[in-house]
Write a protein that holds these residues in place. Structure first.
Motif, PDB file in Angstrom:
ATOM      1  N   LEU A   1       0.853  -1.182   0.000  1.00 56.68           N
ATOM      2  CA  LEU A   1       0.000   0.000   0.000  1.00 56.68           C
ATOM      3  C   LEU A   1       0.897   1.242   0.000  1.00 56.68           C
ATOM      4  N   TRP A   2       0.791   2.035  -1.040  1.00 60.88           N
ATOM      5  CA  TRP A   2       1.731   3.123  -1.297  1.00 60.88           C
ATOM      6  C   TRP A   2       1.173   4.500  -0.949  1.00 60.88           C
ATOM      7  N   ASP A   3       1.913   5.232  -0.143  1.00 57.72           N
ATOM      8  CA  ASP A   3       1.728   6.678  -0.079  1.00 57.72           C
ATOM      9  C   ASP A   3       2.231   7.270  -1.399  1.00 57.72           C
ATOM     10  N   MET A   4       1.846   8.499  -1.678  1.00 57.33           N
ATOM     11  CA  MET A   4       2.273   9.112  -2.941  1.00 57.33           C
ATOM     12  C   MET A   4       3.236  10.283  -2.738  1.00 57.33           C
ATOM     13  N   ASP A   5       2.753  11.366  -2.120  1.00 56.75           N
ATOM     14  CA  ASP A   5       3.552  12.583  -2.007  1.00 56.75           C
ATOM     15  C   ASP A   5       4.779  12.347  -1.128  1.00 56.75           C
ATOM     16  N   GLY A   6       5.949  12.531  -1.707  1.00 51.42           N
ATOM     17  CA  GLY A   6       7.190  12.336  -0.974  1.00 51.42           C
ATOM     18  C   GLY A   6       7.691  10.914  -0.972  1.00 51.42           C
TER      19      GLY A   6
ATOM     20  N   ARG B   1       4.108  -5.804  -9.672  1.00 51.32           N
ATOM     21  CA  ARG B   1       3.056  -6.129 -10.630  1.00 51.32           C
ATOM     22  C   ARG B   1       3.413  -7.393 -11.405  1.00 51.32           C
ATOM     23  N   ALA B   2       4.690  -7.520 -11.785  1.00 53.14           N
ATOM     24  CA  ALA B   2       5.134  -8.704 -12.513  1.00 53.14           C
ATOM     25  C   ALA B   2       5.002  -9.971 -11.684  1.00 53.14           C
ATOM     26  N   HIS B   3       5.048  -9.836 -10.348  1.00 48.21           N
ATOM     27  CA  HIS B   3       4.909 -10.982  -9.449  1.00 48.21           C
ATOM     28  C   HIS B   3       3.492 -11.096  -8.877  1.00 48.21           C
ATOM     29  N   ASP B   4       2.564 -10.329  -9.446  1.00 52.94           N
ATOM     30  CA  ASP B   4       1.144 -10.401  -9.048  1.00 52.94           C
ATOM     31  C   ASP B   4       0.913 -10.060  -7.580  1.00 52.94           C
ATOM     32  N   VAL B   5       1.739  -9.170  -7.033  1.00 48.36           N
ATOM     33  CA  VAL B   5       1.497  -8.658  -5.680  1.00 48.36           C
ATOM     34  C   VAL B   5       0.605  -7.431  -5.808  1.00 48.36           C
ATOM     35  N   PRO B   6      -0.607  -7.458  -5.257  1.00 52.26           N
ATOM     36  CA  PRO B   6      -1.516  -6.318  -5.402  1.00 52.26           C
ATOM     37  C   PRO B   6      -0.935  -5.054  -4.760  1.00 52.26           C
ATOM     38  N   CYS B   7      -1.212  -3.922  -5.378  1.00 52.79           N
ATOM     39  CA  CYS B   7      -0.776  -2.639  -4.837  1.00 52.79           C
ATOM     40  C   CYS B   7      -1.956  -1.677  -4.780  1.00 52.79           C
TER      41      CYS B   7
ATOM     42  N   CYS C   1      -0.143  -6.725   5.164  1.00 47.07           N
ATOM     43  CA  CYS C   1       0.243  -5.758   4.138  1.00 47.07           C
ATOM     44  C   CYS C   1       1.470  -4.954   4.574  1.00 47.07           C
ATOM     45  N   VAL C   2       2.192  -4.474   3.582  1.00 46.45           N
ATOM     46  CA  VAL C   2       3.277  -3.525   3.806  1.00 46.45           C
ATOM     47  C   VAL C   2       2.840  -2.179   3.253  1.00 46.45           C
ATOM     48  N   ALA C   3       2.950  -1.137   4.072  1.00 47.29           N
ATOM     49  CA  ALA C   3       2.704   0.230   3.619  1.00 47.29           C
ATOM     50  C   ALA C   3       4.041   0.919   3.404  1.00 47.29           C
ATOM     51  N   VAL C   4       4.122   1.743   2.387  1.00 51.15           N
ATOM     52  CA  VAL C   4       5.352   2.485   2.084  1.00 51.15           C
ATOM     53  C   VAL C   4       5.066   3.955   2.347  1.00 51.15           C
ATOM     54  N   GLU C   5       5.814   4.550   3.279  1.00 49.46           N
ATOM     55  CA  GLU C   5       5.525   5.906   3.736  1.00 49.46           C
ATOM     56  C   GLU C   5       6.796   6.740   3.909  1.00 49.46           C
ATOM     57  N   ASP C   6       6.637   8.065   3.778  1.00 54.34           N
ATOM     58  CA  ASP C   6       7.777   8.972   3.962  1.00 54.34           C
ATOM     59  C   ASP C   6       7.584   9.933   5.127  1.00 54.34           C
ATOM     60  N   SER C   7       6.459   9.848   5.846  1.00 58.05           N
ATOM     61  CA  SER C   7       6.203  10.789   6.943  1.00 58.05           C
ATOM     62  C   SER C   7       5.736  10.049   8.186  1.00 58.05           C
ATOM     63  N   ASN C   8       5.919  10.685   9.329  1.00 55.23           N
ATOM     64  CA  ASN C   8       5.462  10.077  10.570  1.00 55.23           C
ATOM     65  C   ASN C   8       3.940  10.040  10.620  1.00 55.23           C
ATOM     66  N   THR C   9       3.291  11.053  10.040  1.00 55.24           N
ATOM     67  CA  THR C   9       1.828  11.067   9.986  1.00 55.24           C
ATOM     68  C   THR C   9       1.302   9.862   9.223  1.00 55.24           C
TER      69      THR C   9
ATOM     70  N   GLN D   1      -2.053   1.132 -16.564  1.00 53.26           N
ATOM     71  CA  GLN D   1      -3.411   1.256 -16.036  1.00 53.26           C
ATOM     72  C   GLN D   1      -3.686   0.303 -14.873  1.00 53.26           C
ATOM     73  N   ASP D   2      -3.036  -0.873 -14.879  1.00 59.65           N
ATOM     74  CA  ASP D   2      -3.299  -1.863 -13.835  1.00 59.65           C
ATOM     75  C   ASP D   2      -2.315  -1.786 -12.672  1.00 59.65           C
ATOM     76  N   THR D   3      -1.601  -0.663 -12.533  1.00 59.60           N
ATOM     77  CA  THR D   3      -0.597  -0.547 -11.470  1.00 59.60           C
ATOM     78  C   THR D   3      -1.224  -0.704 -10.086  1.00 59.60           C
ATOM     79  N   PHE D   4      -2.361  -0.054  -9.855  1.00 56.66           N
ATOM     80  CA  PHE D   4      -2.996  -0.073  -8.539  1.00 56.66           C
ATOM     81  C   PHE D   4      -4.368  -0.736  -8.622  1.00 56.66           C
ATOM     82  N   GLY D   5      -4.608  -1.664  -7.684  1.00 56.26           N
ATOM     83  CA  GLY D   5      -5.907  -2.312  -7.608  1.00 56.26           C
ATOM     84  C   GLY D   5      -6.974  -1.403  -7.042  1.00 56.26           C
ATOM     85  N   THR D   6      -6.568  -0.397  -6.276  1.00 54.80           N
ATOM     86  CA  THR D   6      -7.483   0.614  -5.762  1.00 54.80           C
ATOM     87  C   THR D   6      -6.695   1.875  -5.476  1.00 54.80           C
ATOM     88  N   VAL D   7      -7.375   2.997  -5.527  1.00 55.02           N
ATOM     89  CA  VAL D   7      -6.773   4.290  -5.213  1.00 55.02           C
ATOM     90  C   VAL D   7      -7.633   4.960  -4.146  1.00 55.02           C
ATOM     91  N   VAL D   8      -7.055   5.157  -2.965  1.00 52.67           N
ATOM     92  CA  VAL D   8      -7.752   5.814  -1.859  1.00 52.67           C
ATOM     93  C   VAL D   8      -7.181   7.215  -1.729  1.00 52.67           C
TER      94      VAL D   8
END
Length: 236
Positions: free
Chosen positions: A25-30, A117-123, A179-187, A143-150
């Motif tokens: 699960l990916w954060d975006m900004d930063g 994506r090549a290993h079929d791990v949902p993001c 799940c693993v989340a990828v984040e750049d901020s403490n928030t 187009q299929d990079t993310f299974g959902t966008v929140v």
């Protein structure tokens, strides 16, 4: 300490799907894109336009926050006579214009996404930015990079509340604790950790505190599915 995801057999090779995260699960900004300078430039431009005052310290206090919360903060600390909604709308106008000129990708993010994506791990993408800012960035990815966008306009409570990550995991049909989340901020890290995720922390503009369910790397460059699994497997 247990060094494998719950329910995953120990001793399996790192290229065994049984050891991979259920989703990333990916954060975006930063994190995926370094848009924080775009936000800060736009904030300073607003202060100049409306006769307010601003500082780098105030700007960094907003990193990872929900946009309307940032609008409230800017109104109070910049001292301008604009509603939080008006502030957010003008911020988005300025940042979207900059993103359309150039997307500032962070090192290694797109490559790791492609390998997952090549290993079929949902993001999933889990960002407090609103969809009209996210769309021009998604246009540059398959187009299929993310299974959902929140996005911040899809949740009632933004980061650091756990709702954004809980919603992303629910959308993908996976358990947050796997799940693993990828984040750049403490928030953002607090949001993901509160949802039950393990957090891969990649500090950028602001520091991130240590935590039991947090593992740190300096960069995503060079990471792939196997090396991500090696990092997160040891941390749980």
């Amino acid at each position: 300490m247990n060094t494998a995801f719950p329910g995953k057999p120990a001793g399996q090779p790192l290229n065994d799907p049984k050891r991979w995260p259920a989703a990333v699960l990916w954060d975006m900004d930063g994190t995926l894109v370094d848009t924080e300078p775009y936000w800060i430039e736009t904030e300073y431009a607003m202060a100049a336009k409306y006769g307010g005052t601003w500082s780098q310290e105030h700007a960094l206090n907003l990193v990872g926050n929900a946009l309307l919360d940032s609008g409230v903060y800017i109104r109070e600390h910049m001292g301008i006579d604009r509603t939080p909604q008006e502030i957010v709308d003008e911020l988005l106008d300025g940042v979207v214009e900059r993103v359309r000129r150039e997307v500032p990708w962070r090192p290694g993010g797109r490559e790791l996404l492609a390998d997952l994506r090549a290993h079929d791990v949902p993001c999933a993408l889990v960002t407090m930015s609103w969809m009209r800012f996210v769309e021009p960035i998604l246009e540059h990815l398959p187009q299929d990079t993310f299974g959902t966008v929140v996005t911040g306009d899809r949740v009632e409570f933004g980061k650091p509340h756990p709702e954004p990550y809980l919603k992303a995991a629910a959308d993908l049909g996976v358990e947050p604790g796997k799940c693993v989340a990828v984040e750049d901020s403490n928030t953002g890290a607090k949001s993901a950790e509160s949802a039950g995720c393990l957090v891969l922390c990649v500090p950028n503009h602001v520091p991130i505190l240590e935590g039991q369910r947090r593992v740190f790397v300096e960069t995503l460059a060079g990471l792939d599915t196997a090396s991500l699994t090696a990092l997160t497997d040891r941390a749980l």
